[in-house]
Design an enzyme around this catalytic site. Structure first.
Site, PDB file in Angstrom:
ATOM      1  CD  GLU A  15     -10.743 -54.970  47.910  1.00  0.00           C
ATOM      2  OE1 GLU A  15     -11.845 -55.451  47.544  1.00  0.00           O
ATOM      3  OE2 GLU A  15     -10.358 -53.838  47.621  1.00  0.00           O
ATOM      4  CB  CYS A  24     -13.619 -52.339  47.314  1.00  0.00           C
ATOM      5  SG  CYS A  24     -12.368 -52.173  46.052  1.00  0.00           S
TER       6      CYS A  24
END
Lengths: 515, 515
Positions: B257, B294
Site C-alpha cells: 500500500e 495514506c
C-alpha cells in the site's frame, strides 16, 4: 481479423498449415500492425464503462448468444479445426460442446451474481465516532488481453475459458489468435462479432488480432489500455508476458497457465491389487490427445518391487498397441522429440516401452523409468515434455515418495492411487500434495478437467503465474475483478445490487450471509 | 528481536529516537543478520503445515490471546509509542483499541469460515463420461513477510492488519519491524511470542526481525520460504519490493500500500450551500495526525467562483488556528518540507494559507491552489506529499473536474461532496471514481478507515501494488489464500470442512449457496 466489429483488410500474410502433412492451407489471413493493436485496445477501453454497466441479464444474454452462434458454425468449424490442429473429429466436436457449455455456464453465473461479493455494513449514527454506511462490490479490472492456446483451438482459444470468464466479469476482450489455427479463430471471431452487434453491445467489447511473432503479444501486454492478461501456453511464453507486465508503468496481473508434470502416486496396496489395470489406464491417459494436455501425467511415483514391475510390463504392453497421433504443430513435435530424446540419452533413464512410430507429424508415446535418486539429482527430469512421454520413478518407500514430491515445483494436479490400506500413507502425503498443486485427485487420471464450480485448474508457480486463481470453472471469473467500497453514498446513486431492497443474490449484510 | 519464540541476543546497534526532540532513546536493540532471516523464514516454513492444520477454533483462540496480551501492555505501550512516533496519547490509545479489535474481528472471521470459499459438486456416475466428485477450499499461501509501517506503530505494524489477516488465513508471519519504533515493536512481539507459546502453537508461527537498511527487507522478500509480502509505506519502497518479488526464481505476490492523493470533489450546489463549513472540515481532515495518513485529502477539485473563494477563505482561517504537530521521523519531516517547498516554488501554485510553524520536528499545514490547466500540465502536482499539505484545483466546470479525475493514477479513495441538486453531475463522475479508486465516499472525508466487512483499503496501482485486494477489513484475509480442489477424495481423507455433514458454514453445494 476483427477490430471492434470491423473486419480488417490488408495483405494476407499468415497461412495455416495442415497439421498432418505440412501443406499450406487457404485462404491467407491479415496480421496485425501496431496501429491495429492500439485501435483494438483503445476501442476496448472506450467500451469498458458501457459494457460493465449493462444489466447482468443483458450480459448473460450476450454470452448465450455467442454460444448459439458458435453452435451454428457446426461441422464447418470442426473440419477447419481438424485440419489446422490435427486433432480428431470426435475430440473437436466434444471441445465445441465444452466451449459453448462453458459460455452458458458463465451466463448462468453472471445472473447468479454471488461473484460480486456483495457486502453491506449499515451505518450506526449512535456510535462514537459515528459508523458510516459501507457497501462493497466487485467491479471488472478493465480490458483483458487473451492469448489463444494451441492445444485447445476452441475451448481455450478465441471464445475459450479466458474469454468467457473475462466477458462474464464485465471486461472487454482483445484476443491474440494462435497462429497455428487462424481459420478456426476467424470463424469463432466472426460469430462473436455478430453476437456483439445483435446483442447491442458496444463494438469494442471484442477484437481478434492475428500474428505469428512475439512482437504482437508484447505490444498487447504493454498497451496501457490493457488491465489483465489471460494466457495458456509454454513456460517461456508465460515468463516473457509476466516480465512485460511487471515492467509496465502500471503493472498488471498476468494469469499464465504454463508448465506442469502432474505427479501420480501409486500407493503400495493399490499397486499390489491392480498393477495390471493401472498400467493400461496410465498409458491411455498419457497418450490421450497425443499427450498434449497441461494435465498429462508426466511422472508416476511408486515403491519398487514386483507389483511395480507388473505395472511396467502392463504399460509396455499397452504402449505396444498405442497408435501414433498427429501433433498440433511442427514446433511442438520438434520440441517433443527433443525432450524425449534428452530423456533417452540419460544414463539413469531406462526406456520401458514405446508406441507406434507413425508419420513425421506424429508423436510417439514413450515411458521411461528412473530411480528416485537419479530423479532428484538431475533437474532435466522435472522439465515438462509436452506430448505423450512420461517417467516412472522407482522409490525405496513412501517416505522417499514424499521427499520427491516435496522437491517438485508447483503443479496443476497431483494424484493418489490408493485402497483403504493406503489411507495412513495418504495422510502423510496429502499436506505435501496440497502445498504443490491446485487439484488433488484420488484414483483417477488428471487429464480430464471438469468445467464446474469446484474445479481448480491452477496451481503454484510455475504451473501458473498466479496460484491464487483458476482458469477453468466458475471461480475463473474472480480473476478479473477488484473490490470497490461505497461509503455513505445516497441510495439513488448506489449500484442497484447494493441497494437494501435489491433482487435476491448472495450478500453479506452486517456480517451475516443472506442467500 | 524474536526468532521463532527465542529472543535473540547480540550487539545492540539500533536505537530509537525521540520524535519530538531527536534525542536517542534507551535501550538499544539487536539487528538481524542474514542468518537470522534464514532462521526465521525456515522456522516459519517448518511450522506452516502444523499451524494451517489446526482446527479453526484453535486458530481463533490464538488471535484472541494475542489481543489480550497486547491489551495487557496498557499504558506502557502507549508511552513508548508516543516517544518513538511523536503521536499523541489519545490517538495511540485509540490505535491500540483498533489493533486488538482487528485481531478479535479476524478471530470471529476465522470461525465464520466463509473465507474458505467452500464448494462441493457431487459426482454423477450416470453421466457420460461419469462426473467426478469435486470439492474446493481455500488454503494459506504459506509464510508471509510483513513490513511494519511507520505511521501506524500499532495498527499497521508488528501485530497490525497485515499480520492479523495473514495469521487468520493460516499463514506464519515474519515481521520486519519499522526502525523508527523498535521499542514498540519489541513489546508487541513479546506479547505475540507469549501467546504463541501459551496457545500451544508451533514457535515458527511468528518472528520479529529488526534492521534499518534495505538489505534486510530485500533478503526477506527473496527468501525462498516466503510466499507473500504485506507492506505499507512509500512508493519507492513498495516498488523495490515488487521488483525483488518478481525477480525471484518463484515470483510471489506483494501487497504494497504505497501512494495516494485521494481526490475530493466539491460539487457546485453543495459548495454553494456549505462553503464555509467545508473549508473548516477540510483543514481538520488534512491536518489530522500531521497529515500522515495514506488517505489524506491531497487534492480538492471544485468549479471556480465565489463559493470556492469562500471555501478557500474558510480554509485559510482554519489553517490560522491549526497547531503544528510532531512528525513521525526526521526523514518524513525532511521529505515533507521538500515536497511542500517544491509546490510553493511553482509559478502556477498560490499559497492559500499555512498553519503554525512549530518546532523543527513539526509539520506545518499548508494549502495551495492551482488551475486545472496547470495541474494537468505538471506531473509534480500528482505526487503524494506525505504530511499536512493539500492542493485545491480550480476547474472551469464539472466536465473539467471529470477530465482531471480521469487523468489521475490509481487512488485509495475518491470523494464527492454533494446535495441532491448535484446528483446528475455525480452520476457522470461515479464511473470515473470507481475506475481509479478502491473506496468512493460521499459527503465525508477519507481519513477515517472503518475496520469492517465492507471496507476496501486498496485501489489500482500505484495506490497499491495489487488493486484486487484490501489491507483493511475482513476481506483482507483473502489476499493470503489460494484455491485447492479435491477430486474423488475418500470421505475419510477429506478436510473436515468439506465433508457432507460438516458444521454449518457458508458453502456452495451443486451450485447453490447454503448458509
Amino acid at each position: 481479423m476483427f477490430v471492434a466489429g470491423n473486419r480488417r483488410d490488408g495483405t494476407a500474410n499468415l497461412n495455416a498449415v495442415d497439421a498432418a502433412d505440412g501443406s499450406e492451407l487457404s485462404p491467407g489471413f491479415v496480421t496485425a500492425t501496431m496501429q491495429d493493436v492500439e485501435d483494438a485496445c483503445k476501442a476496448a477501453a472506450d467500451a469498458q464503462t458501457d459494457y460493465a454497466g449493462r444489466p447482468l441479464a443483458e450480459r448473460a444474454a450476450f454470452l448465450r448468444l455467442v454460444a448459439d452462434k458458435i453452435d451454428a458454425l457446426g461441422d464447418d468449424l470442426t473440419q477447419r479445426a481438424m485440419k489446422e490442429s490435427g486433432l480428431p473429429e470426435m475430440r473437436l466436436n466434444g471441445e465445441r460442446g465444452r466451449t459453448v457449455g462453458q459460455l452458458r455456464l458463465f451466463a448462468d453465473e453472471i445472473e447468479n451474481g454471488a461473484w460480486q461479493s456483495l457486502r453491506i455494513d449499515h451505518a450506526d449514527a449512535d456510535r462514537t465516532p459515528p459508523k458510516p454506511d459501507l457497501r462493497l462490490r466487485m467491479v471488472p479490472l478493465g480490458p483483458v488481453a487473451v492469448f489463444g492456446a494451441s492445444n485447445f483451438p476452441l475451448a481455450f482459444s478465441v471464445a475459450g475459458g479466458d474469454t468467457a470468464s473475462a466477458l462474464a466479469a464485465g471486461c472487454c476482450v482483445v484476443v491474440k489468435g494462435h497462429p497455428a489455427h487462424p481459420g478456426t479463430s476467424e470463424m469463432v471471431a466472426a460469430a462473436i462479432t455478430e453476437a456483439v452487434s445483435e446483442a447491442g453491445m458496444p463494438a469494442g467489447v471484442f477484437s481478434l488480432l492475428n500474428g505469428a511473432g512475439n512482437e504482437l503479444g508484447e505490444a498487447l501486454v504493454k498497451n496501457p489500455h490493457i488491465a489483465a492478461v489471460g494466457f495458456t501456453g509454454s513456460r517461456g511464453g508465460g515468463l516473457a508476458l509476466m516480465k512485460h507486465a511487471s515492467e509496465r508503468k502500471v503493472p498488471i496481473p498476468v494469469y499464465a497457465e504454463m508448465s506442469s508434470i502432474n505427479p501420480v502416486v501409486l500407493l503400495p496396496n493399490k499397486l499390489e491389487a491392480q498393477a495390471d489395470a493401472l498400467g493400461t489406464a496410465y498409458v491411455a491417459s498419457l497418450a490421450l490427445g497425443a499427450g498434449q494436455f497441461c494435465t498429462n501425467p508426466g511422472i508416476v511415483l511408486a515403491v519398487k518391487g514386483d507389483a511395480l514391475d507388473t505395472f511396467l510390463a502392463s504399460a509396455k504392453e499397452a504402449l505396444g498397441t498405442t497408435a501414433a497421433q498427429t501433433m498440433l504443430t511442427k514446433n511442438i513435435k520438434g520440441a517433443y522429440d527433443q525432450g524425449a530424446g534428452k530423456l533417452s540419452s540419460k544414463s539413469g533413464a531406462t526406456l520401458v516401452g514405446q508406441g507406434a512410430e507413425g508419420s513425421a507429424a506424429c508423436g510417439r508415446a514413450q515411458v521411461f523409468t528412473v530411480s528416485a535418486a537419479d530423479f532428484m539429482a538431475d533437474e532435466d527430469y522435472r522439465e515438462e515434455v509436452f506430448g505423450p512421454s512420461s517417467i516412472v520413478i522407482r522409490c525405496a518407500d513412501v517416505d522417499e515418495i514424499r521427499s520427491v514430491l516435496a522437491s517438485l515445483e508447483g503443479q496443476l494436479t497431483a494424484t493418489l492411487h490408493m485402497v483403504e490400506g493406503d489411507y495412513e500413507a495418504a495422510k502423510t502425503l496429502l499436506p505435501v500434495l496440497e502445498s504443490i498443486a491446485g487439484r488433488v485427485l484420488a484414483n483417477g487420471w488428471p487429464t480430464g478437467v471438469e468445467v464446474t464450480h469446484a474445479m481448480v485448474h491452477g496451481g503454484p508457480f510455475p504451473a501458473t503465474s498466479d496460484g491464487r486463481s483458476t482458469s477453468v470453472g466458475t471461480m475463473a471469473i474472480e480473476r478479473y475483478l477488484r473490490p470497490v467500497s461505497y461509503q455513505d453514498l445516497p441510495e439513488e446513486l448506489l449500484p442497484e445490487v447494493l441497494k437494501d431492497g435489491a433482487a435476491k443474490c448472495l450478500r453479506r449484510v452486517d456480517g451475516k450471509y443472506e442467500v
